[in-house]
Design a protein around this motif. Structure first.
Motif, mmCIF file in Angstrom:
data_model
loop_
_atom_site.group_PDB
_atom_site.id
_atom_site.type_symbol
_atom_site.label_atom_id
_atom_site.label_comp_id
_atom_site.label_asym_id
_atom_site.label_seq_id
_atom_site.Cartn_x
_atom_site.Cartn_y
_atom_site.Cartn_z
ATOM 1 N N SER A 12 38.434 -5.327 -26.975
ATOM 2 C CA SER A 12 39.700 -5.007 -26.316
ATOM 3 C C SER A 12 39.553 -3.641 -25.656
ATOM 4 O O SER A 12 39.205 -2.663 -26.325
ATOM 5 C CB SER A 12 40.862 -4.978 -27.323
ATOM 6 O OG SER A 12 41.104 -6.268 -27.836
ATOM 7 N N SER A 13 39.788 -3.588 -24.361
ATOM 8 C CA SER A 13 39.632 -2.349 -23.608
ATOM 9 C C SER A 13 40.776 -2.258 -22.602
ATOM 10 O O SER A 13 40.813 -3.010 -21.630
ATOM 11 C CB SER A 13 38.280 -2.336 -22.892
ATOM 12 O OG SER A 13 38.131 -1.179 -22.107
ATOM 13 N N ARG A 14 41.699 -1.340 -22.868
ATOM 14 C CA ARG A 14 42.894 -1.220 -22.023
ATOM 15 C C ARG A 14 43.145 0.241 -21.680
ATOM 16 O O ARG A 14 43.104 1.100 -22.556
ATOM 17 C CB ARG A 14 44.106 -1.812 -22.750
ATOM 18 C CG ARG A 14 43.913 -3.269 -23.173
ATOM 19 C CD ARG A 14 45.128 -3.818 -23.882
ATOM 20 N NE ARG A 14 44.928 -5.219 -24.263
ATOM 21 C CZ ARG A 14 44.872 -5.653 -25.523
ATOM 22 N NH1 ARG A 14 45.003 -4.797 -26.530
ATOM 23 N NH2 ARG A 14 44.680 -6.922 -25.780
ATOM 24 N N ASP A 15 43.401 0.488 -20.416
ATOM 25 C CA ASP A 15 43.705 1.845 -19.964
ATOM 26 C C ASP A 15 45.165 2.189 -20.239
ATOM 27 O O ASP A 15 46.002 1.292 -20.358
ATOM 28 C CB ASP A 15 43.449 1.967 -18.460
ATOM 29 C CG ASP A 15 41.972 2.000 -18.106
ATOM 30 O OD1 ASP A 15 41.146 2.113 -19.033
ATOM 31 O OD2 ASP A 15 41.646 1.910 -16.913
ATOM 32 N N LYS A 54 26.303 -18.092 -29.066
ATOM 33 C CA LYS A 54 27.064 -16.883 -29.398
ATOM 34 C C LYS A 54 28.095 -16.626 -28.304
ATOM 35 O O LYS A 54 27.850 -16.897 -27.122
ATOM 36 C CB LYS A 54 26.131 -15.683 -29.522
ATOM 37 C CG LYS A 54 25.133 -15.780 -30.672
ATOM 38 C CD LYS A 54 24.263 -14.540 -30.739
ATOM 39 C CE LYS A 54 23.245 -14.637 -31.872
ATOM 40 N NZ LYS A 54 22.394 -13.425 -31.970
ATOM 41 N N GLN A 55 29.241 -16.071 -28.723
ATOM 42 C CA GLN A 55 30.347 -15.888 -27.786
ATOM 43 C C GLN A 55 30.852 -14.443 -27.800
ATOM 44 O O GLN A 55 30.773 -13.756 -28.817
ATOM 45 C CB GLN A 55 31.514 -16.816 -28.149
ATOM 46 C CG GLN A 55 31.159 -18.282 -28.165
ATOM 47 C CD GLN A 55 32.211 -19.114 -28.863
ATOM 48 O OE1 GLN A 55 33.036 -18.601 -29.618
ATOM 49 N NE2 GLN A 55 32.189 -20.415 -28.612
ATOM 50 N N ALA A 56 31.391 -14.026 -26.650
ATOM 51 C CA ALA A 56 32.081 -12.740 -26.563
ATOM 52 C C ALA A 56 33.376 -12.938 -25.796
ATOM 53 O O ALA A 56 33.421 -13.687 -24.819
ATOM 54 C CB ALA A 56 31.216 -11.691 -25.869
ATOM 55 N N HIS A 57 34.421 -12.292 -26.263
ATOM 56 C CA HIS A 57 35.746 -12.375 -25.636
ATOM 57 C C HIS A 57 36.163 -10.955 -25.281
ATOM 58 O O HIS A 57 36.264 -10.091 -26.162
ATOM 59 C CB HIS A 57 36.740 -13.002 -26.620
ATOM 60 C CG HIS A 57 38.129 -13.136 -26.070
ATOM 61 N ND1 HIS A 57 39.199 -13.453 -26.860
ATOM 62 C CD2 HIS A 57 38.619 -12.977 -24.818
ATOM 63 C CE1 HIS A 57 40.297 -13.497 -26.116
ATOM 64 N NE2 HIS A 57 39.965 -13.212 -24.875
ATOM 65 N N ILE A 58 36.419 -10.706 -23.995
ATOM 66 C CA ILE A 58 36.794 -9.383 -23.506
ATOM 67 C C ILE A 58 38.229 -9.419 -22.998
ATOM 68 O O ILE A 58 38.599 -10.285 -22.196
ATOM 69 C CB ILE A 58 35.858 -8.928 -22.372
ATOM 70 C CG1 ILE A 58 34.425 -8.786 -22.892
ATOM 71 C CG2 ILE A 58 36.334 -7.610 -21.765
ATOM 72 C CD1 ILE A 58 33.393 -8.593 -21.795
ATOM 73 N N ASN A 59 39.058 -8.478 -23.466
ATOM 74 C CA ASN A 59 40.440 -8.334 -23.014
ATOM 75 C C ASN A 59 40.574 -7.014 -22.259
ATOM 76 O O ASN A 59 40.245 -5.958 -22.800
ATOM 77 C CB ASN A 59 41.411 -8.288 -24.197
ATOM 78 C CG ASN A 59 41.310 -9.514 -25.075
ATOM 79 O OD1 ASN A 59 41.609 -10.602 -24.640
ATOM 80 N ND2 ASN A 59 40.895 -9.323 -26.315
ATOM 81 N N ASN A 60 41.045 -7.062 -21.040
ATOM 82 C CA ASN A 60 41.269 -5.855 -20.236
ATOM 83 C C ASN A 60 42.684 -5.811 -19.692
ATOM 84 O O ASN A 60 43.241 -6.842 -19.324
ATOM 85 C CB ASN A 60 40.331 -5.807 -19.028
ATOM 86 C CG ASN A 60 38.897 -5.491 -19.369
ATOM 87 O OD1 ASN A 60 37.991 -5.945 -18.681
ATOM 88 N ND2 ASN A 60 38.642 -4.728 -20.402
#
Length: 331
Positions: A149-152, A222-228
């Motif tokens: 999770s990466s949010r400005d 393998k999985q990756a989930h990115i939230n922006n």
């Protein structure tokens, strides 16, 4: 002592300049920026020479390495010249906004056996680095899923949005690199969705987005989930979770202190999150410079390469293609 020239005297140049100047195995030789009013005070602050010609700074005999913190469209020219002169390079991401130009530059670096490190500073964050060490030590077994999770805290200025290359190339690219690093395998498929829910009037002018989700999958599953998101009203949100076969690693947000307040009116109230990347990743930027200098001084491999920059940008391009097509994109 490694002689360093910092190219660019903006906010990222200021960070690199102080870290180069305070590294015991380096000497900040010059700060170069076309605007004398920018490089002059910064150079004077650290006992370096101010120069308005970055190419001249690269060519100096007392400069062993350059740090490129200039606008993205200048990266390839400066990077290529430095490599041709046998200088090591620490370059801010991306190499270029165009994947073809980036790949061509990386190929040239390899052909010339140049030493180029892409500045993916989050790999050097003390806690994120500890997560990677725990994975390597087998503390959670084989990695299965990564959630980022990466949010400005708020939308960047319009001028920045115009030249940034868009959400995926500018913001998500950091998380795509982190996903590759933590998964330990290259993603082979990308599925993404994006929207304009924060400031439609601003982003629509640049065919950009402010909110996105990206799913990556490797050949082994393998999985990756990115939230922006460009705006989180509670602060700069930076969290990671790694699920393995025998456990899970997680990292919460950082705050000025760990104090919690509990009263009759609230429970476990905490101070706000660190406000933005300059505060949140201060230690990461310092560790990044230390790793760069240590590799040069010791003759060891650089921790990241131009190829890492190309691959992260390739994933960003795939995510953008997935948004526009509504389909999963093979990488």
């Amino acid at each position: 002592m490694i002689g360093i020239a910092v190219l660019g005297a903006g906010r990222i140049g200021k960070i690199h300049a102080v870290n180069a100047a305070t590294n015991p195995d380096a000497r900040l030789i010059a700060v170069a920026d076309p605007f004398a009013e920018a490089c002059g005070p910064l150079a004077a602050q650290h006992g370096a020479e101010a120069m308005t010609d970055p190419m001249a700074a690269i060519a100096r005999d007392d400069v062993d390495a350059v740090v490129i913190g200039t606008p993205t469209d200048t990266h390839i020219g400066l990077l290529t010249r430095a490599v041709e002169l046998g200088k090591a390079v620490l370059c801010e991401k991306p190499i270029d906004l165009d994947i073809g130009k980036s790949a061509e530059a990386a190929a040239k670096v390899e052909a010339l056996k140049g030493r180029v490190m892409l500045a993916f500073n989050r790999r050097f964050d003390p806690t994120f680095a500890e997560v990677r060490r725990a994975i390597d030590a087998g503390k959670i077994g084989a990695v299965r899923q990564v959630v980022i999770s990466s949010r400005d805290p708020g939308m960047p200025p319009e001028g920045y949005v115009k030249s940034s290359g868009g959400l995926f190339r500018d913001m998500t690219i950091h998380d795509l690199d982190m996903a590759r690093w933590l998964l330990g395998e290259e993603p082979v498929s990308v599925t993404a969705m994006a929207s304009r829910v924060v400031d439609p009037a601003l982003v629509e002018r640049y065919d950009d987005y402010d909110t996105a989700m990206v799913i990556l999958q490797t050949a082994s599953g393998k999985q990756a989930h990115i939230n922006n998101c460009r705006e989180a009203v509670y602060g700069y949100d930076q969290r990671i979770e790694v699920l393995g076969e025998t456990g899970m690693l997680s990292h919460d947000n950082l705050r000025p202190t760990t104090m919690r307040l509990t009263t009759a009116y609230m429970t476990d109230a905490q101070q706000p999150l660190l406000n933005f990347f300059l505060e949140r990743y201060t230690a990461a930027y310092r560790a990044e410079m230390d790793a760069f200098v240590a590799a040069l001084a010791g003759g060891t491999p650089l921790p990241t390469t131009a190829a890492d920059g190309v691959q992260a940008l390739r994933l960003a391009e795939a995510a953008l293609e997935s948004v526009r097509s509504g389909k999963t994109v093979s990488v």
